[in-house]
Design a protein around this motif. Structure first.
Motif, mmCIF file in Angstrom:
data_model
loop_
_atom_site.group_PDB
_atom_site.id
_atom_site.type_symbol
_atom_site.label_atom_id
_atom_site.label_comp_id
_atom_site.label_asym_id
_atom_site.label_seq_id
_atom_site.Cartn_x
_atom_site.Cartn_y
_atom_site.Cartn_z
ATOM 1 N N GLU A 49 -10.074 8.027 1.959
ATOM 2 C CA GLU A 49 -9.792 7.290 3.191
ATOM 3 C C GLU A 49 -8.467 7.728 3.798
ATOM 4 O O GLU A 49 -8.331 7.817 5.026
ATOM 5 C CB GLU A 49 -9.781 5.791 2.909
ATOM 6 C CG GLU A 49 -11.154 5.217 2.624
ATOM 7 C CD GLU A 49 -11.100 3.758 2.228
ATOM 8 O OE1 GLU A 49 -11.949 2.986 2.706
ATOM 9 O OE2 GLU A 49 -10.203 3.381 1.423
ATOM 10 N N LEU A 50 -7.500 8.029 2.960
ATOM 11 C CA LEU A 50 -6.201 8.492 3.478
ATOM 12 C C LEU A 50 -6.350 9.854 4.145
ATOM 13 O O LEU A 50 -5.789 10.089 5.225
ATOM 14 C CB LEU A 50 -5.179 8.556 2.346
ATOM 15 C CG LEU A 50 -4.812 7.241 1.689
ATOM 16 C CD1 LEU A 50 -3.723 7.455 0.646
ATOM 17 C CD2 LEU A 50 -4.367 6.210 2.710
ATOM 18 N N ALA A 102 1.688 7.890 1.895
ATOM 19 C CA ALA A 102 2.115 6.496 1.769
ATOM 20 C C ALA A 102 2.122 5.806 3.125
ATOM 21 O O ALA A 102 1.711 4.645 3.265
ATOM 22 C CB ALA A 102 3.490 6.437 1.113
ATOM 23 N N ASN A 103 2.602 6.518 4.137
ATOM 24 C CA ASN A 103 2.627 5.987 5.498
ATOM 25 C C ASN A 103 1.209 5.686 5.987
ATOM 26 O O ASN A 103 0.939 4.637 6.592
ATOM 27 C CB ASN A 103 3.302 7.010 6.407
ATOM 28 C CG ASN A 103 3.574 6.495 7.799
ATOM 29 O OD1 ASN A 103 4.194 5.452 7.968
ATOM 30 N ND2 ASN A 103 3.130 7.229 8.803
ATOM 31 N N ALA A 104 0.276 6.585 5.703
ATOM 32 C CA ALA A 104 -1.115 6.380 6.095
ATOM 33 C C ALA A 104 -1.719 5.188 5.368
ATOM 34 O O ALA A 104 -2.495 4.417 5.950
ATOM 35 C CB ALA A 104 -1.930 7.643 5.804
ATOM 36 N N ALA A 105 -1.366 5.005 4.096
ATOM 37 C CA ALA A 105 -1.885 3.864 3.347
ATOM 38 C C ALA A 105 -1.442 2.551 3.977
ATOM 39 O O ALA A 105 -2.232 1.606 4.114
ATOM 40 C CB ALA A 105 -1.425 3.939 1.895
ATOM 41 N N GLY A 106 -0.174 2.485 4.371
ATOM 42 C CA GLY A 106 0.308 1.278 5.017
ATOM 43 C C GLY A 106 -0.397 1.003 6.324
ATOM 44 O O GLY A 106 -0.760 -0.136 6.635
ATOM 45 N N ALA A 115 0.838 -1.200 0.000
ATOM 46 C CA ALA A 115 0.000 0.000 0.000
ATOM 47 C C ALA A 115 0.871 1.247 0.000
ATOM 48 O O ALA A 115 0.594 2.225 -0.711
ATOM 49 C CB ALA A 115 -0.910 -0.006 1.223
ATOM 50 N N PHE A 116 1.917 1.222 0.805
ATOM 51 C CA PHE A 116 2.880 2.321 0.841
ATOM 52 C C PHE A 116 3.441 2.569 -0.561
ATOM 53 O O PHE A 116 3.496 3.707 -1.038
ATOM 54 C CB PHE A 116 4.007 1.975 1.814
ATOM 55 C CG PHE A 116 5.055 3.039 1.972
ATOM 56 C CD1 PHE A 116 5.031 3.902 3.057
ATOM 57 C CD2 PHE A 116 6.077 3.172 1.039
ATOM 58 C CE1 PHE A 116 6.006 4.885 3.202
ATOM 59 C CE2 PHE A 116 7.048 4.143 1.170
ATOM 60 C CZ PHE A 116 7.020 5.008 2.262
ATOM 61 N N GLY A 117 3.838 1.482 -1.240
ATOM 62 C CA GLY A 117 4.486 1.630 -2.535
ATOM 63 C C GLY A 117 3.600 2.248 -3.592
ATOM 64 O O GLY A 117 4.005 3.183 -4.302
ATOM 65 N N THR A 159 1.023 0.412 16.771
ATOM 66 C CA THR A 159 1.396 1.343 15.721
ATOM 67 C C THR A 159 1.749 0.565 14.482
ATOM 68 O O THR A 159 2.242 -0.557 14.552
ATOM 69 C CB THR A 159 2.603 2.209 16.133
ATOM 70 O OG1 THR A 159 3.702 1.348 16.434
ATOM 71 C CG2 THR A 159 2.269 3.068 17.325
ATOM 72 N N ALA A 160 1.488 1.159 13.340
ATOM 73 C CA ALA A 160 1.804 0.509 12.078
ATOM 74 C C ALA A 160 2.569 1.467 11.201
ATOM 75 O O ALA A 160 2.105 2.555 10.905
ATOM 76 C CB ALA A 160 0.531 0.062 11.367
ATOM 77 N N ALA A 161 3.768 1.062 10.831
ATOM 78 C CA ALA A 161 4.506 1.744 9.776
ATOM 79 C C ALA A 161 4.793 0.697 8.724
ATOM 80 O O ALA A 161 5.095 -0.453 9.038
ATOM 81 C CB ALA A 161 5.796 2.349 10.308
ATOM 82 N N PRO A 162 4.684 1.066 7.451
ATOM 83 C CA PRO A 162 4.591 0.067 6.395
ATOM 84 C C PRO A 162 5.925 -0.504 5.956
ATOM 85 O O PRO A 162 6.388 -0.249 4.858
ATOM 86 C CB PRO A 162 3.929 0.851 5.267
ATOM 87 C CG PRO A 162 4.412 2.237 5.480
ATOM 88 C CD PRO A 162 4.514 2.415 6.957
ATOM 89 N N ASP A 163 6.587 -1.309 6.821
ATOM 90 C CA ASP A 163 7.743 -2.023 6.306
ATOM 91 C C ASP A 163 7.360 -3.433 5.891
ATOM 92 O O ASP A 163 8.205 -4.236 5.554
ATOM 93 C CB ASP A 163 8.887 -2.058 7.328
ATOM 94 C CG ASP A 163 8.606 -2.924 8.532
ATOM 95 O OD1 ASP A 163 7.446 -3.298 8.729
ATOM 96 O OD2 ASP A 163 9.554 -3.221 9.277
ATOM 97 N N ASN A 164 6.059 -3.738 5.864
ATOM 98 C CA ASN A 164 5.606 -5.082 5.539
ATOM 99 C C ASN A 164 5.115 -5.165 4.117
ATOM 100 O O ASN A 164 4.293 -4.398 3.671
ATOM 101 C CB ASN A 164 4.438 -5.498 6.443
ATOM 102 C CG ASN A 164 4.848 -5.530 7.876
ATOM 103 O OD1 ASN A 164 6.014 -5.719 8.172
ATOM 104 N ND2 ASN A 164 3.892 -5.325 8.762
#
Length: 338
Positions: free
Chosen positions: A304-305, A282-286, A260-262, A325-330
């Motif tokens: 939504e973002l 991008a961070n919010a999307a993740g 999602a971030f990408g 917390t979620a940051a999109p490294d996944n």
């Protein structure tokens, strides 16, 4: 026909995600079926942001291959570059869901058709004309996908962006120690690199985000993005640095957050948004995808973002109390936040 905004090259599959959370696969009774695969999810995320996107991948000549094509079209992603490989089976991926940070995956990818793509399978003109091409580290893990991936990035038009998703999947490599050399080859042609701390270590030999970003820029890239899980995101160019903290959400399934971030990153860059705003979106999307069960189906819309960012640090997301917390490294097929 106008050029594509984004063409991704890489994995596709069918995700079977358990509807029972907090138990192992032996105890799961029912599954939900979704479109999946990291490069595919990125194309879907970009389409949700209004981009004209396509994915170059492969499926088997089986019913699940038909499912993949139908889902892509439903999400607004062009499937004309999806190759049907005779005798191959469309990959299936199962996971276990142990929120907030444990999401084991089980791949069923024998002789996966997306790894059997050859240079003649490519539409060289469309790839050269695309505003952004997205490749993955796993696409370098075996032949003939490796040669196909490198041929794609070597033939890009002058000034066009190529994003290298560092995407480290050691289980896909017969000789993982060879990965840094092949990553170096891809970085010669990339303009943007995106990865988490494990992935930048494979690419440039360090897990330190600041040092990794500097080393990536030293390779000639214009933008380096290092995702740091609970420590947020670092983005750096030769003249600018952006640091964005993670957004508090109740994590349901961390798989797909990086994809999602990408897709959202590409949308922000192509829209000419300031780097800080692009990384914020991008961070919010993740984070939003981490709060949902699926990957492709969970990709957010611009509205939504905006809604999430508007209340990002108030501790509430869509009525759910934020407990992590979620940051999109996944990625779609990565482990939990780290």
């Amino acid at each position: 026909m106008p050029p594509y905004d984004l063409v991704t090259l890489g994995r596709v599959g069918v995700d079977l995600y358990p509807e029972q959370v907090g138990v192992g696969l032996a105890e799961v009774r029912t599954f939900a079926k979704y479109l999946g695969g990291s490069a595919t999810n990125v194309a879907v995320a970009a389409a949700r942001q209004g981009l004209r996107s396509a994915v170059v991948t492969g499926v088997g000549d089986d019913p699940l291959g038909g499912f993949v094509r139908g889902e892509l079209r439903g999400f607004g992603v062009d499937d004309r570059f999806v190759v049907t490989v005779p005798g191959a089976q469309t990959p299936v991926v199962l996971c276990e869901i142990f929120p907030p940070d444990d999401f084991p995956l089980y791949f069923y990818r024998p002789d996966a058709p997306d790894m059997r793509l050859r240079v003649p399978d490519l539409d060289a003109e469309a790839l050269r004309a695309a505003r952004v091409v997205w490749i993955t580290g796993s696409g370098l893990s075996a032949e003939p996908s490796r040669t196909t991936t490198l041929a794609t990035v070597a033939d890009r038009a002058e000034g066009a962006d190529t994003v290298f998703d560092l995407d480290w999947r050691p289980m896909f490599w017969s000789a993982p120690e060879e990965a840094p050399g092949w990553y170096a080859r891809a970085l010669e042609h990339a303009t943007i690199a995106v990865g988490n701390r494990d992935e930048v270590e494979v690419a440039v030999g360090t897990r330190d985000p600041d040092e990794a970003a500097d080393r990536l820029l030293a390779r000639g890239l214009r933008l380096a993005v290092v995702k740091q899980g609970p420590h947020g995101v670092l983005a750096r160019t030769a003249t600018e640095e952006v640091r964005v903290p993670p957004i508090p959400v109740e994590v349901v399934n961390g798989l797909g957050a990086g994809d999602a971030f990408g897709g959202t990153l590409v949308a922000g860059l192509l829209a000419g948004l300031p780097l800080s705003r692009t990384i914020e979106l991008a961070n919010a999307a993740g984070a939003l995808v981490a709060s949902r069960h699926s990957c492709a189906d969970a990709m957010p819309t611009p509205g939504e973002l905006d809604a999430l960012i508007g209340g990002a640090y108030g501790g509430v997301l869509a009525g759910s109390t934020a407990s992590g917390t979620a940051a999109p490294d996944n990625h779609h097929d990565n482990g939990g936040p780290r």
